[in-house]
Structure formats: C-alpha cells, structure tokens
Design an enzyme around this catalytic site. Sequence first.
Site, PDB file in Angstrom:
ATOM      1  N   ASP A 385       0.820  -1.218   0.000  1.00 13.51           N
ATOM      2  CA  ASP A 385       0.000   0.000   0.000  1.00 13.51           C
ATOM      3  C   ASP A 385       0.853   1.268   0.000  1.00 13.51           C
ATOM      4  O   ASP A 385       0.489   2.253  -0.639  1.00 13.51           O
ATOM      5  CB  ASP A 385      -0.908   0.033   1.242  1.00 13.51           C
TER       6      ASP A 385
HETATM    7  P1  NAP Z   1       0.858  -3.968   3.118  1.00  7.91           P
HETATM    8  O1  NAP Z   1       0.220  -3.015   2.172  1.00  7.91           O
HETATM    9  O2  NAP Z   1       0.024  -4.577   4.156  1.00  7.91           O
HETATM   10  O3  NAP Z   1       1.538  -5.099   2.224  1.00  7.91           O
HETATM   11  C1  NAP Z   1       2.407  -6.051   2.757  1.00  7.91           C
HETATM   12  C2  NAP Z   1       2.808  -6.992   1.652  1.00  7.91           C
HETATM   13  O4  NAP Z   1       3.800  -7.852   2.205  1.00  7.91           O
HETATM   14  C3  NAP Z   1       1.679  -7.884   1.165  1.00  7.91           C
HETATM   15  O5  NAP Z   1       1.223  -7.471  -0.114  1.00  7.91           O
HETATM   16  C4  NAP Z   1       2.267  -9.297   1.163  1.00  7.91           C
HETATM   17  O6  NAP Z   1       2.172  -9.859  -0.154  1.00  7.91           O
HETATM   18  C5  NAP Z   1       3.733  -9.069   1.517  1.00  7.91           C
HETATM   19  N1  NAP Z   1       4.240 -10.126   2.407  1.00  7.91           N
HETATM   20  C6  NAP Z   1       3.648 -10.674   3.476  1.00  7.91           C
HETATM   21  N2  NAP Z   1       4.425 -11.620   4.016  1.00  7.91           N
HETATM   22  C7  NAP Z   1       5.542 -11.675   3.251  1.00  7.91           C
HETATM   23  C8  NAP Z   1       6.718 -12.465   3.301  1.00  7.91           C
HETATM   24  N3  NAP Z   1       6.902 -13.397   4.226  1.00  7.91           N
HETATM   25  N4  NAP Z   1       7.665 -12.240   2.357  1.00  7.91           N
HETATM   26  C9  NAP Z   1       7.479 -11.316   1.395  1.00  7.91           C
HETATM   27  N5  NAP Z   1       6.398 -10.542   1.312  1.00  7.91           N
HETATM   28  C10 NAP Z   1       5.423 -10.716   2.240  1.00  7.91           C
HETATM   29  O7  NAP Z   1       2.094  -3.285   3.864  1.00  7.91           O
HETATM   30  P2  NAP Z   1       2.677  -1.811   3.797  1.00  7.91           P
HETATM   31  O8  NAP Z   1       2.998  -1.429   2.397  1.00  7.91           O
HETATM   32  O9  NAP Z   1       3.748  -1.774   4.834  1.00  7.91           O
HETATM   33  O10 NAP Z   1       1.457  -0.878   4.239  1.00  7.91           O
HETATM   34  C11 NAP Z   1       0.970  -0.841   5.568  1.00  7.91           C
HETATM   35  C12 NAP Z   1      -0.558  -0.798   5.597  1.00  7.91           C
HETATM   36  O11 NAP Z   1      -1.022  -0.831   6.949  1.00  7.91           O
HETATM   37  C13 NAP Z   1      -1.114   0.460   4.971  1.00  7.91           C
HETATM   38  O12 NAP Z   1      -2.347   0.196   4.360  1.00  7.91           O
HETATM   39  C14 NAP Z   1      -1.313   1.362   6.186  1.00  7.91           C
HETATM   40  O13 NAP Z   1      -2.257   2.399   6.000  1.00  7.91           O
HETATM   41  C15 NAP Z   1      -1.809   0.343   7.178  1.00  7.91           C
HETATM   42  N6  NAP Z   1      -1.663   0.921   8.521  1.00  7.91           N
HETATM   43  C16 NAP Z   1      -0.464   0.962   9.120  1.00  7.91           C
HETATM   44  C17 NAP Z   1      -0.324   1.643  10.327  1.00  7.91           C
HETATM   45  C18 NAP Z   1       0.997   1.798  11.003  1.00  7.91           C
HETATM   46  O14 NAP Z   1       1.009   2.405  12.067  1.00  7.91           O
HETATM   47  N7  NAP Z   1       2.088   1.295  10.453  1.00  7.91           N
HETATM   48  C19 NAP Z   1      -1.426   2.223  10.910  1.00  7.91           C
HETATM   49  C20 NAP Z   1      -2.649   2.161  10.267  1.00  7.91           C
HETATM   50  C21 NAP Z   1      -2.757   1.498   9.080  1.00  7.91           C
HETATM   51  P3  NAP Z   1       2.193 -11.460  -0.347  1.00  7.91           P
HETATM   52  O15 NAP Z   1       1.108 -12.002   0.495  1.00  7.91           O
HETATM   53  O16 NAP Z   1       1.991 -11.630  -1.806  1.00  7.91           O
HETATM   54  O17 NAP Z   1       3.555 -11.925   0.078  1.00  7.91           O
END
Ligand code: NAP
Length: 461
Positions: A385
């Site tokens: 994301d």
């Molecule tokens: P993400 O959008 O959740 O994507 C994580 C990706 O990691 C997934 O597409 C997954 O694809 C891949 N993955 C999972 N396990 C894996 C592994 N073992 N090896 C390789 N790839 C792996 O993560 P992000 O880009 O960090 O975004 C964070 C999200 O959380 C955002 O939507 C954000 O708004 C939300 N959020 C975060 C917070 C915060 O405080 N950090 C707070 C509120 C909301 P596969 O399954 O294909 O591997």
Amino acid sequence: MTHALGQLSAIVATALFIFALYWMNDPKTARRGVFAGVAAMAIAILATWIQPEIIHHGWIVLAIVAGFAVGIPLSRVPLTAVPQRTALSHAFGGLAAALVGTAKYALWLPEGELTAFRTGAIAIEVILGGLTFTGSLMAAGKLQEVVPTRPITYRGQNVINLSLLGIAIVSALYLIVHPERWWLFGIILVLSLVFGVLLILPIGGADMPTVISLLNSYAGLSAVAMGFVLENKVLITAGALDGSSGFILSVIMCRAMNRSFTNVLFGAFGQVQAGAAAGEAKAVKSGTARDAADLLENASSVVVVPGYGMAVAQAQHRVREIYDQLTKRGTDVKFAIHPVAGRMPGHMNVLLAEAEVPYDALVEMDDINRDLPQTDVVVVVGANDVVNPAARHDKSSPIYGMPIIDADRAKACIAIKRSMNPGFAGIDNELYSADNTLMVFGDAKGVLGDIVKSLAGEGHS
Ligand code: NAP
C-alpha cells in the site's frame, strides 16, 4: 511523613513521565524513555501503596502479582502483534477505571457522600472507561482477525451510535442532580459498554492502529476522571499525558494517511470496493534473485523500501547484509521509511535498528521522494500500500490521497513478495505491472538471502 513522601513521589513520577515522552521522540534516546516510563510507573504504584489507608490491605500484593502474571506473557508477543497487545492494555485500563467508578459510586451512595462533582467525575470515568474497555477488545479482535476485519455497516448507524452516547450523557447529567437514582448509573454503564462495540464495528482493520491510539487517549482521560474521584495527583497528570499523547499520535497517523478523524471514525474504510479485488490480471515481469542481483550490481544508487512483509518474514537481517554488500562496492544505499509502513508507528525503524542498520541511512518519505527519480534501483521488500501509485491518481481508490513513497518514479524497481495478493487495504497495485518493475516472488528472507549470495559471488553459475 508518608504524606510528604507521597507528594514527593508524585512530583518525581510526573517529571519522569514527561521526560519519558520527550526521550521517546528520538530513536537515539527512546530506550532511555522506556526506562524512565517504567521507573515512573513503579514509583507511582509504590507511592500509592505506602499510603496509610492502603498499606494495611495486604491482598493488594496479590493484585500486583496477578498483574505481573498477565503482563509478562503479554509482553512476549511478536512485534507484528504489538498493536493488538496494546489494545488489550487499553482494555484493561478502561475496565479498571469503570470498576473503580462503580465501586466508588456503590460506597459513597449509602454514605450520602456523592457530591455533584464526585458524581460527575464518576460518570465521565465510567462512560470513557466502559467504551474504552469494549472498544479496545473489539479493536484487538479485529487486528487478531477473531472478529471480522471488514467494516460492518448498516443504515442509520451513526445516528444510532450518537443517540446511545447522547442518552448516556443525559443520564449522567440526571444522575448528578439525583445521585440516589442508581438505575441511571446502570444505564450509563450498559450504554457505554454497548457504545464501545458499536463504535468499532464500522471501522476497517486498516484503521485500527489509529483507533487504538484514539482509545489510548480515552483511557487516559478516564484515568484523569479516576484521579479526581480518588484524589490521586499522579493519576491526573499521567492520565492527562496519556490522553494528549494518544490524541497527538492519532492526528499524526491520520495526516500520514491523508485522512480526517471523522473519515476514520465514520468512513467505513477498508470495505471491499466493487470490482477492486476482481480487477483484470495484468502481465508482470518476474525474475530470479540472480536477475535482481545483476540489477543491483550495476546500480550506483539504491533505495530499499521496507513494508509489512519484511516484518512477517523477519528479513531485516538479510536487508542489512545487502546493505553491507552494496556499500562495500561503493553503492549509495538508503532506506525509505513511510510513516505507516507495517502495522504500527515506527515499525520499520524498530526492525532496522534491531538489524543495526545505521540510523543515518534511514530517510523519511518526503525527503526520499525528491531523490527517487534519480535513483537507479528501488528494492520494495514486502511493501504494498505504501508504494501504490493509485493513492496519487485513482480517486475511487480507498487509499486515494495517502502520501506514498514514489517507488514507480525510480529508474528500475525490484519488488519482493510471495504472490500477487494485495496488502492491508485489499487493493491491486499497478507498480507490480509497470515496465520498469521486476517481481521476484518468494518469502522476503529467502529471496534476499539468495540475492546476498549472488552479490557475494556464491550464486554464479
Ligand atoms: P501492506 O500493504 O500490508 O503489504 C504487505 C505486503 O507484504 C503484502 O502485499 C504481502 O504480499 C507481503 N508479504 C507478506 N508476508 C511476506 C513475506 N513473508 N515475504 C514477502 N512478502 C510478504 O504493507 P505496507 O505497504 O507496509 O502498508 C501498511 C498498511 O497498513 C497500509 O495500508 C497502512 O495504512 C496500514 N496501517 C499501518 C499503520 C501503522 O502504524 N504502520 C497504521 C494504520 C494502518 P504477499 O502475500 O503476496 O507476500
């Protein structure tokens, strides 16, 4: 004497709480901040315990032991589960406030000691404590996926929720005038518990960390009210610090996602959008770890974008090895840190610090975005994301407007993940099908390990 010691301890504990928050502002002093916070809490508990009216209650030791017995195993959860663990702590805080409020009401009612001020403080304590208790349990359940993570909505939901809260507040006002009408107290308690559940139902899992931070703020405010009920100064100051810092953190997180508070609380973010998941499959270019290593060998500048997948795979040490290999060759390597990458604020910083990646190699989103068009290779490690270009241009996307790391603007991109599955927001990512993106499918730890071997010359055939 005990009184003076109690006063002094309250001042020391309050000062330590303030320093703890101040030190936690910077990763270099964060550890000291944690120790200061723990010391402050220990002093506050001891100072309360030695009060003459409390010390002779030996059973309190049992309560403290029970707290340790629950708290220590709770602290041993993996880093990826810290948001739900934090929600559980808030639930306990809210429950404690609601119980203390109920106990004080029950004790003071027959003694005729319920002044308007006391009744008002108890009502605030019970409303905020009750809704924090059930709301935090729901938030933890959504994050742990024991409760459906998708927003659950129905017609007139906001009106019903606000009406329930309104009835609780009106009942509280009546109770202040007629403290003997205990059934009003019962209504307040039940409605606050129900309101906590209903408040969280329409909020999607992706917004839970922001909501948890807001619930933290409510727990702090209920502690302030509890401080007034118990005439305990440390509770008042610690609760106020908790309430304000939780609120500020929620505001920072909302800004990082370009969302307003009302949108988080009432927006039902994270609902599956019609057609979003069923978008037509686009062709992607995939390659091997060797192909990725070739790209990296020819790059003079590399930016690594870590995301939630790096945390799941525990691949931070492999990332560090790649950093070592490339910097040895004279390549400039930086890490792009998105404020909401992973599942909690500072998630990526903590993992990279654990792998001893030099702190000055970490660059914040706005600064790195200026450099990305001149960067040779971006390596996206389990991020989705936070690098999704739809946030910039697709008005129908649930993440539209969220600031992202412009990985698509670099000269080339290597994206490491296990499949084409979406990230937390549940949407496709056009970065993966871009002409200059090479997908390397697999667990991030394994793929990065193979890239390290190739870079070290072990993978040459
Ligand atoms: P993400 O959008 O959740 O994507 C994580 C990706 O990691 C997934 O597409 C997954 O694809 C891949 N993955 C999972 N396990 C894996 C592994 N073992 N090896 C390789 N790839 C792996 O993560 P992000 O880009 O960090 O975004 C964070 C999200 O959380 C955002 O939507 C954000 O708004 C939300 N959020 C975060 C917070 C915060 O405080 N950090 C707070 C509120 C909301 P596969 O399954 O294909 O591997």
